[in-house]
Design an enzyme around this catalytic site. Structure first.
Site, PDB file in Angstrom:
ATOM      1  NE  ARG A 279       0.231   6.562   0.092  1.00  0.00           N
ATOM      2  CZ  ARG A 279      -0.942   6.129  -0.304  1.00  0.00           C
ATOM      3  NH1 ARG A 279      -1.251   4.856  -0.215  1.00  0.00           N
ATOM      4  NH2 ARG A 279      -1.821   6.961  -0.809  1.00  0.00           N
TER       5      ARG A 279
ATOM      6  CE  LYS B  84      -3.179  -1.352  -0.760  1.00  0.00           C
ATOM      7  NZ  LYS B  84      -3.316  -2.176  -2.003  1.00  0.00           N
TER       8      LYS B  84
ATOM      9  N   GLY C  25      -5.419   7.229  -4.952  1.00  0.00           N
ATOM     10  CA  GLY C  25      -4.157   7.641  -5.561  1.00  0.00           C
ATOM     11  C   GLY C  25      -3.799   9.079  -5.246  1.00  0.00           C
TER      12      GLY C  25
ATOM     13  CB  THR D  71      -0.340  -0.973  -8.255  1.00  0.00           C
ATOM     14  OG1 THR D  71      -0.712  -1.739  -7.117  1.00  0.00           O
ATOM     15  CG2 THR D  71      -1.112  -1.430  -9.470  1.00  0.00           C
ATOM     16  CD1 TRP D  72       2.154   5.014 -11.206  1.00  0.00           C
ATOM     17  CD2 TRP D  72       2.727   6.088  -9.322  1.00  0.00           C
ATOM     18  NE1 TRP D  72       2.487   6.303 -11.541  1.00  0.00           N
ATOM     19  CE2 TRP D  72       2.840   6.980 -10.410  1.00  0.00           C
ATOM     20  CE3 TRP D  72       3.030   6.542  -8.033  1.00  0.00           C
ATOM     21  CZ2 TRP D  72       3.249   8.305 -10.240  1.00  0.00           C
ATOM     22  CZ3 TRP D  72       3.432   7.856  -7.861  1.00  0.00           C
ATOM     23  CH2 TRP D  72       3.536   8.728  -8.957  1.00  0.00           C
TER      24      TRP D  72
ATOM     25  CG  HIS E 190       5.113  -6.657  -0.506  1.00  0.00           C
ATOM     26  ND1 HIS E 190       5.168  -5.369  -0.985  1.00  0.00           N
ATOM     27  CD2 HIS E 190       4.042  -7.234  -1.113  1.00  0.00           C
ATOM     28  CE1 HIS E 190       4.173  -5.181  -1.843  1.00  0.00           C
ATOM     29  NE2 HIS E 190       3.491  -6.296  -1.938  1.00  0.00           N
TER      30      HIS E 190
HETATM   31  P1  A3P Z   1      -4.845   4.789  -1.812  1.00  0.00           P
HETATM   32  O1  A3P Z   1      -5.473   3.626  -1.092  1.00  0.00           O
HETATM   33  O2  A3P Z   1      -4.376   5.839  -0.871  1.00  0.00           O
HETATM   34  O3  A3P Z   1      -5.680   5.337  -2.890  1.00  0.00           O
HETATM   35  P2  A3P Z   1       0.006  -0.626  -3.645  1.00  0.00           P
HETATM   36  O4  A3P Z   1       0.008  -0.495  -5.104  1.00  0.00           O
HETATM   37  O5  A3P Z   1       1.369  -0.713  -3.060  1.00  0.00           O
HETATM   38  O6  A3P Z   1      -0.923  -1.668  -3.176  1.00  0.00           O
HETATM   39  O7  A3P Z   1      -0.531   0.780  -3.091  1.00  0.00           O
HETATM   40  C1  A3P Z   1      -1.857   1.133  -3.310  1.00  0.00           C
HETATM   41  C2  A3P Z   1      -2.002   2.634  -3.307  1.00  0.00           C
HETATM   42  O8  A3P Z   1      -1.450   3.175  -4.511  1.00  0.00           O
HETATM   43  C3  A3P Z   1      -3.460   3.024  -3.256  1.00  0.00           C
HETATM   44  O9  A3P Z   1      -3.517   4.241  -2.531  1.00  0.00           O
HETATM   45  C4  A3P Z   1      -3.762   3.204  -4.731  1.00  0.00           C
HETATM   46  O10 A3P Z   1      -4.907   3.982  -4.996  1.00  0.00           O
HETATM   47  C5  A3P Z   1      -2.485   3.876  -5.206  1.00  0.00           C
HETATM   48  N1  A3P Z   1      -2.258   3.719  -6.667  1.00  0.00           N
HETATM   49  C6  A3P Z   1      -2.525   2.647  -7.446  1.00  0.00           C
HETATM   50  N2  A3P Z   1      -2.196   2.887  -8.712  1.00  0.00           N
HETATM   51  C7  A3P Z   1      -1.722   4.147  -8.762  1.00  0.00           C
HETATM   52  C8  A3P Z   1      -1.236   4.972  -9.828  1.00  0.00           C
HETATM   53  N3  A3P Z   1      -1.186   4.554 -11.082  1.00  0.00           N
HETATM   54  N4  A3P Z   1      -0.828   6.214  -9.522  1.00  0.00           N
HETATM   55  C9  A3P Z   1      -0.880   6.674  -8.237  1.00  0.00           C
HETATM   56  N5  A3P Z   1      -1.339   5.944  -7.206  1.00  0.00           N
HETATM   57  C10 A3P Z   1      -1.755   4.689  -7.455  1.00  0.00           C
END
Ligand code: A3P
Length: 344
Positions: A177, A85, A312, A89-90, A154
């Site tokens: 983060r 989190k 995001g 993913t980004w 992770h």
């Molecule tokens: P939020 O829950 O605050 O919206 P991970 O990918 O490590 O699981 O983290 C998830 C977080 O990254 C979530 O945050 C998600 O919305 C955000 N996220 C996913 N894809 C993203 C993107 N392309 N750009 C920016 N944030 C992104």
């Protein structure tokens, strides 16, 4: 989704003897895990503590031990690391698009990121590849994957195989983060997992207590971040430490930094042609979250991929946490990071 994730080619059929050998090996890891401190965790399933960190048994099985004993890194490998989190993913989308931009132009309508969720393009070592729950006790053959290889993890820095942490070449990109947004994002995600297996949602207060005790997924959060932070100070050529919050504020700067670090810097010509901006656009929250695969596709966890896309944004935690929670989290963060030179 009909397409098979590309990494699945590493699960080549094995002879009966090899299968039995793999099974024996995984059994021995299970025995080790069965003796570790274990509690019922946030997802209603056991979490065990291994080398100071908490692992969700249904998510990773005995994966971390298998990674430590069987993963051998190559000099060209790039490992994308994070505690969940924090934007993995980004990060995976960006790194994949950067690394493969010669074969897959970011502007093409056939780009793999338009068909696959980035977790299928950059598999997490301990979740997708070495997880006995998922792969029926089969140790994958990662030699078969084309180089340069991109993996996610992770696992904490201190538990990574030495072929990564002691290699002159292997590179790690870590994303973290701010603590409060991480907690709130994790809480939402946990409740999606729980609703998926028909469990009641947990209250934010409860998630907060788990988190502060260090018992979040792959937690303690602070120790995880500090491990990679120290790694980046000691081995700056091998560990790039990024902050989600800063990347959102200045994506161009950070994407170029990442590309440099990964050994595939953007040329002046590429910059002029707008490749940096195209990759940022392709990987933006708006683009990815609206793709069919990410709206309706289902991950190996049985979760729909939309669980990885919520808001995001930076600072959403302020809409959920009480002033007391914020004060307590800030206090713990300050104490834990004191003297490290890192602020979150
Ligand atoms: P939020 O829950 O605050 O919206 P991970 O990918 O490590 O699981 O983290 C998830 C977080 O990254 C979530 O945050 C998600 O919305 C955000 N996220 C996913 N894809 C993203 C993107 N392309 N750009 C920016 N944030 C992104």
């Amino acid at each position: 989704m009909a397409h098979n994730a590309p990494y699945k080619i590493c699960f080549v059929p094995k002879s009966r003897e090899e299968e039995e050998e793999d099974e024996k090996i995984y059994k021995s890891y299970e025995e080790i895990i069965s003796k570790l401190p274990t509690v019922e965790g946030w997802s209603g399933k056991p979490v065990y503590q291994y080398q100071g960190f908490w692992y969700n048994s249904d998510l990773v099985g005995v994966g971390p031990l298998a990674v430590q004993n069987h993963f051998t890194s190559k000099p060209t490998d790039i490992l994308l690391a994070s505690t969940p989190k924090c934007g993995s993913t980004w990060l995976k989308s960006l790194a994949f698009a950067v690394m493969n931009r010669k074969t897959h132009l970011p502007s093409t309508h056939q780009h793999p990121l338009l068909t696959f969720n980035s977790h299928d393009l950059v598999p997490v070592l301990e979740i997708r590849l070495y997880n006995n729950n998922l792969n029926g006790n089969q140790i994958p053959n990662l030699e078969i994957l084309p180089s340069p290889r991109l993996f996610g993890t992770h696992m904490p820095y201190t538990s990574l195989p030495q072929s990564i942490t002691h290699s002159d070449h292997a590179r790690i990109v870590y994303i973290c983060r701010n603590t409060k947004d991480n907690l709130v994002s994790w809480w939402h995600f946990v409740n999606k997992i729980r609703s998926n297996i028909s469990l009641e949602p947990i209250k934010l207060e409860e998630a907060f207590q788990w988190f502060c005790k260090g018992m979040s997924v792959f937690g303690p959060f602070w120790d995880h971040v500090l491990g990679y932070w120290k790694g980046s100070l000691e081995r700056p050529r091998n560990v790039l430490f990024l902050k989600y919050d800063e990347m959102l504020a200045e994506p161009v700067l950070h994407l170029k930094k990442m590309a440099d670090f990964m050994g595939c810097p953007f040329s002046l010509m590429e910059e002029k042609e707008g490749l940096v901006d195209q990759i940022i656009k392709l990987c933006s929250f708006e683009s990815l979250s609206n793709l069919e695969v990410n709206k309706g596709g289902t991950s190996h966890l049985g979760l729909t991929y939309n669980a990885y896309f919520r808001q995001g944004k930076v600072g959403d935690s302020a809409n959920y946490l009480t002033p007391e929670m914020i004060e307590q989290l800030d206090h713990i963060t300050e104490q834990k990071l004191h003297g490290s030179g890192l602020t979150l």
